[in-house]
Design a protein around this motif. Structure first.
Motif, PDB file in Angstrom:
ATOM      1  N   LEU A   1      -9.185  12.108  -3.203  1.00 51.42           N
ATOM      2  CA  LEU A   1      -7.882  12.408  -3.800  1.00 51.42           C
ATOM      3  C   LEU A   1      -6.897  11.295  -3.446  1.00 51.42           C
ATOM      4  O   LEU A   1      -6.149  10.827  -4.305  1.00 51.42           O
ATOM      5  CB  LEU A   1      -7.353  13.764  -3.304  1.00 51.42           C
ATOM      6  CG  LEU A   1      -5.930  14.121  -3.718  1.00 51.42           C
ATOM      7  CD1 LEU A   1      -5.824  14.285  -5.225  1.00 51.42           C
ATOM      8  CD2 LEU A   1      -5.473  15.387  -3.016  1.00 51.42           C
ATOM      9  N   LEU A   2      -6.903  10.868  -2.194  1.00 50.85           N
ATOM     10  CA  LEU A   2      -5.987   9.819  -1.755  1.00 50.85           C
ATOM     11  C   LEU A   2      -6.248   8.512  -2.497  1.00 50.85           C
ATOM     12  O   LEU A   2      -5.318   7.747  -2.745  1.00 50.85           O
ATOM     13  CB  LEU A   2      -6.097   9.611  -0.246  1.00 50.85           C
ATOM     14  CG  LEU A   2      -5.750  10.827   0.614  1.00 50.85           C
ATOM     15  CD1 LEU A   2      -5.981  10.528   2.080  1.00 50.85           C
ATOM     16  CD2 LEU A   2      -4.328  11.305   0.362  1.00 50.85           C
ATOM     17  N   GLU A   3      -7.493   8.266  -2.869  1.00 51.98           N
ATOM     18  CA  GLU A   3      -7.826   7.049  -3.614  1.00 51.98           C
ATOM     19  C   GLU A   3      -7.173   7.028  -4.991  1.00 51.98           C
ATOM     20  O   GLU A   3      -6.913   5.959  -5.545  1.00 51.98           O
ATOM     21  CB  GLU A   3      -9.339   6.920  -3.777  1.00 51.98           C
ATOM     22  CG  GLU A   3     -10.073   6.636  -2.493  1.00 51.98           C
ATOM     23  CD  GLU A   3     -11.587   6.665  -2.649  1.00 51.98           C
ATOM     24  OE1 GLU A   3     -12.092   6.735  -3.802  1.00 51.98           O
ATOM     25  OE2 GLU A   3     -12.277   6.636  -1.616  1.00 51.98           O
ATOM     26  N   PHE A   4      -6.908   8.206  -5.548  1.00 51.46           N
ATOM     27  CA  PHE A   4      -6.307   8.291  -6.883  1.00 51.46           C
ATOM     28  C   PHE A   4      -4.787   8.173  -6.871  1.00 51.46           C
ATOM     29  O   PHE A   4      -4.172   8.034  -7.921  1.00 51.46           O
ATOM     30  CB  PHE A   4      -6.698   9.603  -7.570  1.00 51.46           C
ATOM     31  CG  PHE A   4      -8.143   9.679  -7.940  1.00 51.46           C
ATOM     32  CD1 PHE A   4      -8.749   8.694  -8.700  1.00 51.46           C
ATOM     33  CD2 PHE A   4      -8.919  10.747  -7.525  1.00 51.46           C
ATOM     34  CE1 PHE A   4     -10.092   8.764  -9.039  1.00 51.46           C
ATOM     35  CE2 PHE A   4     -10.258  10.834  -7.863  1.00 51.46           C
ATOM     36  CZ  PHE A   4     -10.847   9.845  -8.614  1.00 51.46           C
ATOM     37  N   LEU A   5      -4.176   8.251  -5.691  1.00 49.73           N
ATOM     38  CA  LEU A   5      -2.721   8.173  -5.622  1.00 49.73           C
ATOM     39  C   LEU A   5      -2.259   6.775  -6.001  1.00 49.73           C
ATOM     40  O   LEU A   5      -2.879   5.782  -5.594  1.00 49.73           O
ATOM     41  CB  LEU A   5      -2.227   8.534  -4.219  1.00 49.73           C
ATOM     42  CG  LEU A   5      -2.528   9.955  -3.756  1.00 49.73           C
ATOM     43  CD1 LEU A   5      -2.006  10.166  -2.337  1.00 49.73           C
ATOM     44  CD2 LEU A   5      -1.940  10.994  -4.696  1.00 49.73           C
ATOM     45  N   PRO A   6      -1.165   6.673  -6.759  1.00 52.98           N
ATOM     46  CA  PRO A   6      -0.666   5.348  -7.154  1.00 52.98           C
ATOM     47  C   PRO A   6      -0.229   4.541  -5.939  1.00 52.98           C
ATOM     48  O   PRO A   6       0.318   5.088  -4.987  1.00 52.98           O
ATOM     49  CB  PRO A   6       0.526   5.657  -8.063  1.00 52.98           C
ATOM     50  CG  PRO A   6       0.716   7.113  -8.052  1.00 52.98           C
ATOM     51  CD  PRO A   6      -0.361   7.755  -7.278  1.00 52.98           C
ATOM     52  N   LYS A   7      -0.505   3.266  -5.994  1.00 58.16           N
ATOM     53  CA  LYS A   7      -0.115   2.361  -4.914  1.00 58.16           C
ATOM     54  C   LYS A   7       1.126   1.591  -5.345  1.00 58.16           C
ATOM     55  O   LYS A   7       1.222   1.138  -6.480  1.00 58.16           O
ATOM     56  CB  LYS A   7      -1.238   1.363  -4.607  1.00 58.16           C
ATOM     57  CG  LYS A   7      -2.585   2.007  -4.327  1.00 58.16           C
ATOM     58  CD  LYS A   7      -2.601   2.754  -3.026  1.00 58.16           C
ATOM     59  CE  LYS A   7      -3.963   3.303  -2.701  1.00 58.16           C
ATOM     60  NZ  LYS A   7      -4.173   4.692  -2.903  1.00 58.16           N
TER      61      LYS A   7
END
Length: 142
Positions: free
Chosen positions: A65-71
């Protein structure tokens, strides 16, 4: 990729899939909305709490899920999240391309799934970091 790395990646995928399935079930969200809703709501929530508390919350969330968060970065300007419940709902509505009047049940569903996924202490810490009108929305998931 080694066998150990493959097992680890498989575990991350299963953990994420179980989390999304749980959100879908408790929130009665459509499969097409649940993943986008999870990313949007979690991202907005992480931007509303203190950075140290955000790290604590992230530690209890599925890594995938954290990988999908916008950077955010130098080529992408920081988004304005505001501080109120209305601001929160507007951000989620923009992300999901829905009218703001449609997103409160979605936000409550994701909050419910989050509260059931994280420890009771962490849920309390998140609540205490939110402004009063968002605390009310967070509590309405109980």
């Amino acid at each position: 990729m080694s066998r150990s790395e493959k097992r680890h990646q498989s575990h991350l995928g299963r953990t994420y899939a179980a989390f999304i399935k749980h959100l879908s079930e408790v929130g009665k969200l459509d499969a097409g909305v649940v993943e986008c809703a999870a990313v949007s709501v979690v991202n907005a929530l992480l931007h509303r709490i203190q950075p140290e508390e955000a790290k604590d919350l992230e530690a209890q969330l599925p890594r995938k899920l954290l990988e999908f968060l916008p950077k955010e970065g130098p080529d992408k300007p920081a988004r304005q999240y505001g501080r109120t419940r209305d601001d929160f709902l507007k951000v989620v509505a923009e992300d999901l391309r829905k009218d703001v009047s449609e997103v409160e049940p979605i936000v409550r569903a994701v909050f419910l799934g989050l509260r059931e996924h994280i420890s009771e202490g962490e849920a309390h810490d998140v609540e205490s970091n939110l402004p009063p009108d968002l605390q009310d929305l967070w509590r309405r998931t109980q």
